[in-house]
Design an enzyme around this catalytic site. Structure first.
Site, short mmCIF file in Angstrom:
data_model
loop_
_atom_site.label_atom_id
_atom_site.label_comp_id
_atom_site.label_asym_id
_atom_site.label_seq_id
_atom_site.Cartn_x
_atom_site.Cartn_y
_atom_site.Cartn_z
CB SER A 130 4.43 139.37 15.80
OG SER A 130 4.55 139.01 17.15
CE1 TYR B 52 3.34 134.28 14.59
CE2 TYR B 52 4.65 135.33 16.29
CZ TYR B 52 3.52 135.30 15.51
OH TYR B 52 2.56 136.28 15.64
#
Ligand SMILES: NC(=O)c1ccc[n+]([C@@H]2O[C@H](COP(=O)([O-])OP(=O)(O)OC[C@H]3O[C@@H](n4cnc5c(N)ncnc54)[C@H](O)[C@@H]3O)[C@@H](O)[C@H]2O)c1
Length: 266
Positions: A141, A154
């Site tokens: 990401s 995350y």
């Protein structure tokens, strides 16, 4: 790697980018083992493909190591071999700062996003090495290189995925297995609700300005076909990657301002 007649395992195949990866892999002539935690997501993928055709579906939690081992046996039994693995399954965390995040959520986010790809890679790599040409693609990401307040764990898990993937690239350099690392920016999917997270994204974010999951999947498959190590998906990810290198404090401040209302000031 070209996908025609190849067997590719895709995790997180029941929604968003993973679902689009499956549909587009089938269009490119691949045989696909579609893996997801949610049975209803897999059913939707089969229906969008207008039947299973060259696809098999496998309901599995990628954090379940024994389940992952059983999956590898099942895929070989059904398809004969495995040429490619796309570790795409992932979840986000509740939009709160670390001190407000429960240990339960911390463990879950690290398990799915980091241990998931580790489990899949460790179990499937021996099978990929048996093939004339194999490929591992891990979906990380933009959050792995640009810290997003409220998504610290995350981001940490995804940064782990990024580094593991680059290390894999080095370890497999003299082998027949190629490696790619995907860094998407904001993509319009239901990742928040699929992760059980309530989120009202800042104005101008997510749905309105995001790239569609179909376009993101196309970028990923094109990147793999062209043999890219880094596949940066979306102009936001490309811009923030550069900004974070040139002016780290300013780029972090920019995101912090955007996220402030969502996660609160304290
Ligand atoms: N959407 C974005 O803006 C964005 C941005 C950067 C990175 N990503 C990454 O892209 C990947 C795909 O995200 P998406 O937006 O398509 O999400 P999504 O929620 O639309 O799809 C993810 C799928 O993964 C499945 N999944 C979740 N946990 C699982 C588990 N333990 N085992 C098996 N399957 C599981 C879900 O059921 C879901 O079907 C994720 O790794 C995500 O972190 C997404």
């Amino acid at each position: 790697m070209k996908f025609d007649d190849k067997v590719v395992v895709v995790t997180g195949a029941g929604a968003g980018i993973g679902q689009q990866l499956v549909l587009q892999l089938l269009e490119r002539g691949a045989h696909v083992a579609a893996v997801d935690l949610r049975e209803e997501g897999l059913e939707e993928t089969v229906s969008l493909a207008e039947g299973p055709g060259r696809m098999t579906v496998h309901q599995l939690d990628v954090t379940d190591r024994e389940g992952v081992e059983a999956l590898a046996e099942e895929v070989v039994e059904r398809h004969g071999a495995v040429d490619g693995l796309i570790n795409n399954a992932g979840i986000i965390q509740p939009f709160v700062k670390i001190d407000k995040l429960d240990f339960e959520d911390i463990d879950r986010v690290i398990n799915v996003n980091l241990h998931g790809p580790i489990n899949m890679t460790k179990v499937f790599l021996p099978l990929l090495k048996e093939r004339p040409q194999g490929h591992i693609c891990n979906v990380s990401s933009m959050g792995a290189f640009l810290p997003v307040p409220g998504q610290a764990i995350y981001g940490a898990a995804k940064a782990g995925v990024s580094l593991m993937t680059e290390a894999l690239y080095a370890e497999l350099m003299d082998s027949s297995v190629s490696v790619s690392l995907v860094m998407p920016g904001a993509i319009a999917t239901d990742i928040a609700s699929n992760s059980g997270v309530e989120a009202v994204m800042p104005e101008g974010d997510q749905a309105s300005s995001s790239m569609g999951a179909d376009e993101a999947a196309e970028c990923v498959l094109e990147g793999i076909e062209k043999g890219r190590l880094h596949i940066v998906v979306g102009s936001d990810a490309r811009l923030m990657r550069l900004a974070n290198r040139i002016a780290p404090k300013k780029s972090i401040r920019l995101i912090q301002r955007q996220m402030k209302d969502l996660i609160g000031g304290e």
